[in-house]
Design a protein around this motif. Sequence first.
Motif, short mmCIF file in Angstrom:
data_model
loop_
_atom_site.label_atom_id
_atom_site.label_comp_id
_atom_site.label_asym_id
_atom_site.label_seq_id
_atom_site.Cartn_x
_atom_site.Cartn_y
_atom_site.Cartn_z
N PRO A 117 23.73 -0.55 5.14
CA PRO A 117 22.22 -0.28 4.38
C PRO A 117 22.02 0.72 3.47
O PRO A 117 21.57 0.67 2.47
CB PRO A 117 21.20 0.03 5.71
CG PRO A 117 21.94 -0.54 7.09
CD PRO A 117 23.46 -0.44 6.73
N LYS A 118 23.07 1.50 3.56
CA LYS A 118 23.30 2.48 2.48
C LYS A 118 23.51 2.06 1.09
O LYS A 118 23.14 2.28 0.38
CB LYS A 118 24.08 3.84 2.79
CG LYS A 118 24.24 4.93 1.79
CD LYS A 118 25.42 5.93 1.99
CE LYS A 118 25.69 6.95 1.00
NZ LYS A 118 26.77 7.78 1.20
N ALA A 119 24.50 0.92 1.27
CA ALA A 119 25.21 0.50 0.15
C ALA A 119 24.04 -0.55 -0.55
O ALA A 119 23.70 -0.38 -1.88
CB ALA A 119 26.15 -0.53 0.36
N TRP A 120 23.21 -1.10 0.10
CA TRP A 120 22.16 -1.85 -0.41
C TRP A 120 21.03 -0.76 -1.14
O TRP A 120 20.68 -1.13 -2.26
CB TRP A 120 21.24 -2.45 0.62
CG TRP A 120 21.94 -3.69 0.96
CD1 TRP A 120 22.87 -3.93 1.96
CD2 TRP A 120 21.91 -5.27 0.76
NE1 TRP A 120 23.54 -5.09 2.20
CE2 TRP A 120 22.67 -5.92 1.60
CE3 TRP A 120 20.92 -5.92 -0.29
CZ2 TRP A 120 22.83 -7.31 1.37
CZ3 TRP A 120 20.97 -7.24 -0.20
CH2 TRP A 120 21.69 -8.07 0.38
N ALA A 121 20.78 0.14 -0.50
CA ALA A 121 19.90 1.42 -1.14
C ALA A 121 20.57 1.95 -2.28
O ALA A 121 19.77 2.18 -3.45
CB ALA A 121 19.70 2.30 -0.09
N MET A 122 21.68 2.18 -2.48
CA MET A 122 22.51 2.65 -3.46
C MET A 122 22.49 1.81 -4.73
O MET A 122 22.18 2.12 -5.92
CB MET A 122 23.94 2.87 -3.07
CG MET A 122 24.96 3.55 -4.22
SD MET A 122 26.52 3.46 -3.54
CE MET A 122 26.44 4.04 -1.89
N ILE A 123 22.77 0.49 -4.41
CA ILE A 123 22.88 -0.54 -5.59
C ILE A 123 21.35 -0.70 -6.00
O ILE A 123 21.24 -1.02 -7.26
CB ILE A 123 23.45 -1.98 -5.07
CG1 ILE A 123 24.91 -1.64 -4.86
CG2 ILE A 123 23.16 -3.00 -6.31
CD1 ILE A 123 25.46 -2.90 -3.67
N VAL A 124 20.38 -0.86 -5.11
CA VAL A 124 19.00 -1.15 -5.92
C VAL A 124 18.48 0.05 -6.32
O VAL A 124 17.98 -0.07 -7.57
CB VAL A 124 18.07 -1.26 -4.46
CG1 VAL A 124 16.49 -1.33 -5.12
CG2 VAL A 124 18.27 -2.65 -3.85
N GLY A 125 18.84 1.25 -6.12
CA GLY A 125 18.63 2.60 -6.61
C GLY A 125 19.29 2.29 -8.18
O GLY A 125 18.76 2.88 -9.11
N SER A 126 20.61 2.04 -8.32
CA SER A 126 21.25 2.10 -9.41
C SER A 126 20.48 1.22 -10.38
O SER A 126 20.46 1.35 -11.74
CB SER A 126 22.60 1.43 -9.43
OG SER A 126 23.31 2.40 -8.38
#
Length: 200
Positions: A117-126
């Motif tokens: 889930p952290k990866a999803w949040a990181m990518i969306v934030g990018s």
Amino acid sequence: MSVALAPLIVFAASQVGTPGPANMALLATGARFGFRAALPFVAGVALGKQLIIWPIGFGLMELATRVPWLFTALKYLSAAYIIWLAWKVANLRLGQGDAGARVPGFAAGLIVHPLNPKAWAMIVGSFTAFIGPDVSTLAATATVACVLLACQIVMHPLWTLGGDALARSVAGTRTEPYLMWTLAALTVASVLFVLFAKGA
């Protein structure tokens, strides 16, 4: 705004470099099997994030606009998952030489980020914080993909090498449980930051 490249690089480096499920998996794999044996797994983890970046860049986030409650629920479920994973990390004990264990390979690494889930949040934030609406879909997606991959190429091996070094220096000592609890706490802290700093 176009692409805020320098802030994107800083954001990506800070996110890729801080504790999270993927880095904990890399740390544990390096600790258990050694740096060289873990390299195929490291490569899989690095490339696995691309399996999320490109679908998000080409329209998956439109679903968030249509069904916002689904993504809010997913965010909190993801936080609960990472806290559970951090508990497992806190109780993990380092050490190589488990004859019954098999080294996870490239394919095992590929699925780490799609389930992270952290990866999803990181990518969306990018995409949402550093890419302007005037940038084409292809250019935006390629930029995020390249920046995150570059950070991973540098930092993922460092986490794995760190696990190898930790196993050699602290495995079986009184320091080990305190170290693992600290890593777990940093993992939870990073998730709470993603959860609350960006809003619901």
